[in-house]
Structures are given as structure tokens and as C-alpha cells.
Design an enzyme around this catalytic site. Structure first.
Site, PDB file in Angstrom:
ATOM      1  CE1 TYR A  49       3.972  -8.759   7.164  1.00 37.33           C
ATOM      2  CE2 TYR A  49       2.547 -10.606   6.686  1.00 37.33           C
ATOM      3  CZ  TYR A  49       3.556  -9.751   6.313  1.00 37.33           C
ATOM      4  OH  TYR A  49       4.161  -9.882   5.086  1.00 37.33           O
ATOM      5  CG  ASP A 102      19.635 -12.090   1.527  1.00 33.49           C
ATOM      6  OD1 ASP A 102      19.598 -13.150   2.191  1.00 33.49           O
ATOM      7  OD2 ASP A 102      20.508 -11.233   1.700  1.00 33.49           O
ATOM      8  CG  ASP A 117       2.968 -12.309   2.666  1.00 35.29           C
ATOM      9  OD1 ASP A 117       2.424 -12.855   1.698  1.00 35.29           O
ATOM     10  OD2 ASP A 117       2.607 -11.202   3.118  1.00 35.29           O
TER      11      ASP A 117
END
Ligand code: NAD
Length: 391
Positions: free
Chosen positions: A165, A247, A271
Site C-alpha cells: 500500500y 493462501d 487486511d
């Protein structure tokens, strides 16, 4: 006078564990932010009085509440100064979707207020607990929820100021139909080390299990992350360290959520995983969070004492919920538990925080005072009163 934070407690201040003055910036903001903060402040005032502390609460304008009072920004200068001079910020929510769209993106309350106030706070903690008697509100089947410990109690620690980000370069170049877009995921050793330290230390105070989540089979940042995690694990022989690819972690959270204790991960993975995990708590209205920086790190790493301080920021994870705002219908438990995190992590008031947590879960498990999101009819203010009665 500033309260005695965790750091000062370790350094043996005479205020430690005795009577403290908690100097708080209170920012209710918009929508249900006003109601849930009012409810949580009643609880905090009560617990402070009971344990002999005082709260110096100074209220500040933020969000549409600030713009509507004539301030030019959703984060007025006075509010910034108040936050800077406080021991901790206790925040409700900002933003009203119908009105947000009337402002350019950079001036919208959520963007202006949150990005600014979270600056320098690199550790985001979300505590996910499914109350024992509210298992029917969790989307997972009974047979999954009864596995292992039979309880969901997970602390997710997300790195908040680095990674994808914020990495540069970031942006779109060229002209359509031949544009290119780039985002950069970058982490320094220092950034990885400090968030992992928060992870290890938090695990040490809980069930002593730390899961470090990465994508070390593909990403260079994750390779570095895992190498540092393995090395730091040797300094924490009492903490059982495990690693998982992100994952797989997203699947296991749904397959065996009762087996997780503390999860630590980088910004983007955190997040996504923390939003996924918040569904396990039964309602968005039950989940508290804290954003912590160098002041908290300095409890465990003396070198952090000389680093810049950012005021710790405490907020429930939900937004302003305009659909139920102003009706005394909001669930205040997430905000009350956020207040408890503040007592624990900024003021090192463990007994007080334990008392608040026990009262909240007592009320939830009794099932007599539940708000609409939990299938009950209780008002926000009634839930606060029930929690106070139990403390
Ligand atoms: P939201 O979290 O406000 O609401 C989502 C749904 O959950 C709604 O149905 C709402 O009624 C319910 N809900 C949320 N909190 C609840 C509580 N405590 N008790 C009972 N029910 C609750 O998300 P949204 O509707 O997407 O956003 C509304 C506004 O809030 C937007 O302007 C958004 O930008 C803003 N927002 C702010 C923050 C923040 O300030 N940190 C976070 C998220 C959203």
C-alpha cells in the site's frame, strides 16, 4: 499529566499499578460512532472509578461532525493537536456514504482522518472472539466450531505502514489501450523485525502460539520475513512458532478456526485475513482493534524509546452504520472491548481490562441483553448498563 503507559510501567514509575490519570482524546465522529463511544465511555468511567483512576477525556471533532460544525477539514487542526497531546485516541467511526460522494476522494472523512491519525502506528491488532453462547451466529458449522479447544479466540496482528500500500513506484503510466500499472511490495528488515516482535510478545502473554503468515514460496519480501521470523523464534523458545502460506491460512481459518492463537502477517495479507476472520466473531459489532507504534514496542525493545512517538489509536472495526444511526440500536460491545484493549496495551491496566472483558462476555453469554445484530432487542445504552452492572 500523561498516564502511565506500558513502557513507563516497566521502567518502574511511581504511578505504576496505583492510581492513574488517563489522558484521552475522544473522537466519536459520525453515525453510530456517537452512540457506541458514549456507551463505552460510561463503562470506562465506571471501571476507572472502581479501580481508583481518573479519566481526563477531551472530546474532538472529526469526520462530517467536524465539517458540519464549520471546520474546513474532516480532521481539524485542533483535533490533530489534541491527539498529539493525549495518551491514546478513542475513536468511533467516520463517513456517511450519501454525503461522502459529494467530496473529492482526498477530502473524504475516512481518507483524511484515518490515514493521518494512523501514521507511524505500524501494528494493527484485531481480537476475534466468538462468544460461547452465540455460536449460532457464526457462519461455520457446529462440527467445525467444536473441534480442538472448541473456542474461537484469535489475535490478528497486521503490519500497517509498509508493503504494497505504500511501496514506490506506484501508479499508472501510458495511454489507453496500452497503459501499465505498478504497485511495489517492499519491506526493510527493521519493519519486519518490529512487527514480529509485537507478534512474539503478544503470543507470550496468551497461549504461546504464533503463526507467521507469508508467501515465501513466491515473494522476496516473504522470504526475508520468514528468515527473520525463524531467527527470532530462537529468542522465544517458550513460543511455538509456525509458518503458513497466506493462501493456506485463508482456508485454515475456515477449516479449523479454533486452533489459532496469534497470527502475524504483512499489510495486504493482514487486511484480507483480518476481514475474513472478523466474520467468525458472529457480528461486526463485536470486534475491537488497536493501532500501536514505537511507544508499545519500547515495552520490549529499549532502543524504541528514542524513536518518534505516535499516539496509539483505538477503534471498533465497524463503520458509521447510517442505517441504524441515531436510534440507540448499535451494538456497543466492540467499542467497549476496544476501550479494554486501550487499558491493557497503553496503560498496562490488566486487571481493569480483564474486568471489562469478563463483563462483556458475561452479558453476551447470558443472552438477556443482546442488540439486534445478535438477534436481541436490547438498546445500545441498555447493553452498556448491563456491562457496568457486571463489573
Ligand atoms: P458499516 O460497518 O458502517 O455497516 C455495515 C453493516 O453492519 C450495516 O448493516 C450496519 O448496520 C451493521 N453494523 C455495523 N456496526 C454495527 C454495530 N456496532 N451494531 C450493529 N450493527 C452494526 O459499513 P458500511 O455501511 O460499509 O459503511 C458506512 C460508512 O462508514 C461509510 O461511509 C464508510 O466509508 C464508513 N466506514 C468507516 C470506518 C471507520 O471509520 N473506521 C470503517 C468502515 C466504514
Amino acid at each position: 499529566m500523561r498516564g502511565c503507559g506500558g513502557l513507563r510501567t516497566l521502567c518502574g514509575s511511581s504511578f505504576c499499578g496505583v492510581f492513574m490519570k488517563l489522558n484521552l482524546a475522544i473522537l466519536p465522529g459520525d453515525g453510530i460512532g456517537v452512540e457506541v463511544i458514549a456507551a463505552a465511555m460510561r463503562v470506562l468511567e465506571h471501571v476507572a472509578k472502581k479501580f481508583g483512576h481518573t479519566i481526563q477525556a477531551t472530546y474532538g471533532d472529526i469526520g462530517w461532525a467536524a465539517l458540519d460544525k464549520g471546520h474546513k477539514s474532516a480532521l481539524p487542526e485542533e483535533t490533530r493537536t489534541l491527539c498529539k497531546n493525549s495518551d491514546a485516541i478513542f475513536f468511533g467511526a467516520v463517513g456517511l456514504p450519501d454525503r461522502d460522494k459529494t467530496l473529492p476522494l482526498q477530502e473524504r472523512p475516512e481518507r483524511v482522518a484515518l490515514l493521518e491519525l494512523r501514521k507511524g502506528l505500524f501494528a494493527n491488532l484485531r481480537h476475534i472472539v466468538l462468544p460461547k453462547n452465540l455460536k449460532h451466529l457464526c457462519p461455520l458449522k457446529d462440527e467445525i466450531l467444536s473441534k480442538g479447544s472448541g473456542e474461537i479466540d484469535i489475535m490478528i496482528i497486521r503490519e500497517l505502514t509498509g508493503g504494497l500500500y505504500y511501496g514506490q513506484p506506484q501508479g499508472v503510466t501510458g495511454t489507453a489501450p496500452n497503459r501499465n500499472a505498478v504497485d511495489t511490495m517492499a519491506y526493510s528488515e527493521m519493519e519486519v523485525r518490529r512487527i514480529l516482535k509485537v507478534g512474539f510478545e503478544t503470543a507470550r502473554k496468551r497461549r504461546k502460539r504464533l503463526l507467521s503468515v507469508d508467501k515465501a514460496n513466491i515473494l522476496a519480501t516473504s522470504g526475508l520475513w520468514r528468515e527473520i521470523a525463524v531467527a527470532m523464534g530462537k529468542e522465544y523458545p517458550d513460543v511455538q512458532l509456525e509458518h503458513m502460506y497466506v493462501d493456506n491460512a485463508s482456508m485454515q481459518l475456515l477449516r479449523r478456526p479454533t486452533e489459532f492463537d496469534v497470527i502475524v502477517t504483512e499489510n495486504t495479507f493482514g487486511d484480507i485475513l483480518s476481514d475474513e476472520a472478523s466474520m467468525l466473531a458472529g457480528s461486526i459489532g463485536l470486534v475491537p482493534s488497536a493501532c500501536l507504534g514505537n511507544e508499545f514496542l519500547a515495552n520490549y525493545d529499549p532502543a524504541a524509546k528514542s524513536l518518534p512517538r505516535a499516539t496509539p489509536f483505538y477503534e471498533p472495526i465497524h463503520g458509521s452504520a447510517p442505517d441504524i444511526a441515531g436510534k440507540d440500536l448499535a451494538n456497543p460491545i466492540g467499542t467497549i472491548l476496544t476501550g479494554s484493549m486501550m487499558l491493557r496495551y497503553t496503560f498496562n491496566l490488566q486487571k481493569e481490562a480483564d474486568a471489562v472483558d469478563a463483563a462483556c462476555f458475561g452479558v453476551l453469554n447470558e443472552g438477556k441483553k443482546l442488540t439486534g445484530d445478535l438477534g436481541g432487542r436490547a438498546k445500545c445504552s441498555e447493553v452498556a448498563a448491563a456491562v457496568i452492572e457486571k463489573i
